[in-house]
Write a protein that holds these residues in place. Structure first.
Motif: not given
Length: 203
Positions: A25, A80, A83-84, A87, A103, A106, A160
């Protein structure tokens, strides 16, 4: 995500370097959010300059709506990234329920970004004919950037969806993804048709 770690507190060249770096990221979702928000800023610029020259009640309403919306697409950049990261943490932890929740999130974040982009694009299409000729290029370019952000967010959704282990959830995400892309493409086409119709000798 804290303000210290926010995409929006970085220098622009720092964000570019981080996006290009060999690290997870920020990725396409964050870049999509920033792109869409800059596009909306261009639309707002056109409305503000136009309104300063000659006030129009319909344009003023659009201007106020754009002011309220500015920043919302961009806020999804940090969402974002988070969220990643969540994950990846869940995948490393090997906890099935934690990974399922991560998941879903994401996939949900870029879908929410795309919804926000669609709202901004609708506003941009309405704003263009009410924008002074000398700044219509800003409004048009802004609309193109918003559409690009929407499309990039939906590419992120494609990536995703594979992590969703519920077939129903995958199909719902896919249907929403297709609808958002179709509506966004239709709005951009409407604007392009309007622009070409107003270009001398284009008929």
């Amino acid at each position: 995500m804290s303000d210290d770690g926010s995409v929006w507190t970085q220098r622009l060249d720092g964000f570019r370097a981080a996006t290009a770096a060999r690290q997870p990221t920020p990725g396409c979702g964050a870049a999509a959010a920033v792109t869409a928000d800059i596009g909306l800023a261009l639309v707002l610029k056109g409305l503000r300059i136009s309104e300063a020259h000659d006030s129009d009640p319909v344009r003023l309403q659009l201007l106020q709506a754009a002011e309220s919306l500015l920043g919302r697409p961009g806020a999804f950049a940090d969402d974002d990234v988070q969220a990643f990261r969540d994950f990846l943490d869940a995948a490393r932890a090997g906890e099935p329920e934690q990974k399922r929740a991560a998941s879903r999130q994401a996939c949900a974040v870029p879908l929410a970004l795309a919804h926000c982009c669609l709202e901004a694009l609708e506003l941009a299409v309405k704003a263009w004919p009410l924008t002074d000729t000398n700044v219509q290029s800003d409004a048009q370019a802004g609309a193109v950037l918003i559409h690009s952000g929407l499309s990039a967010a939906l590419i992120n959704v494609d990536a995703d969806m594979g992590s969703l282990d519920d077939p129903t959830a995958r199909e719902q995400a896919a249907q929403t993804r297709r609808r958002l892309q179709d509506e966004g493409d239709g709005l951009l086409k409407r604007l392009r048709d309007r622009v070409m119709g107003d270009v001398p000798g284009s008929a």
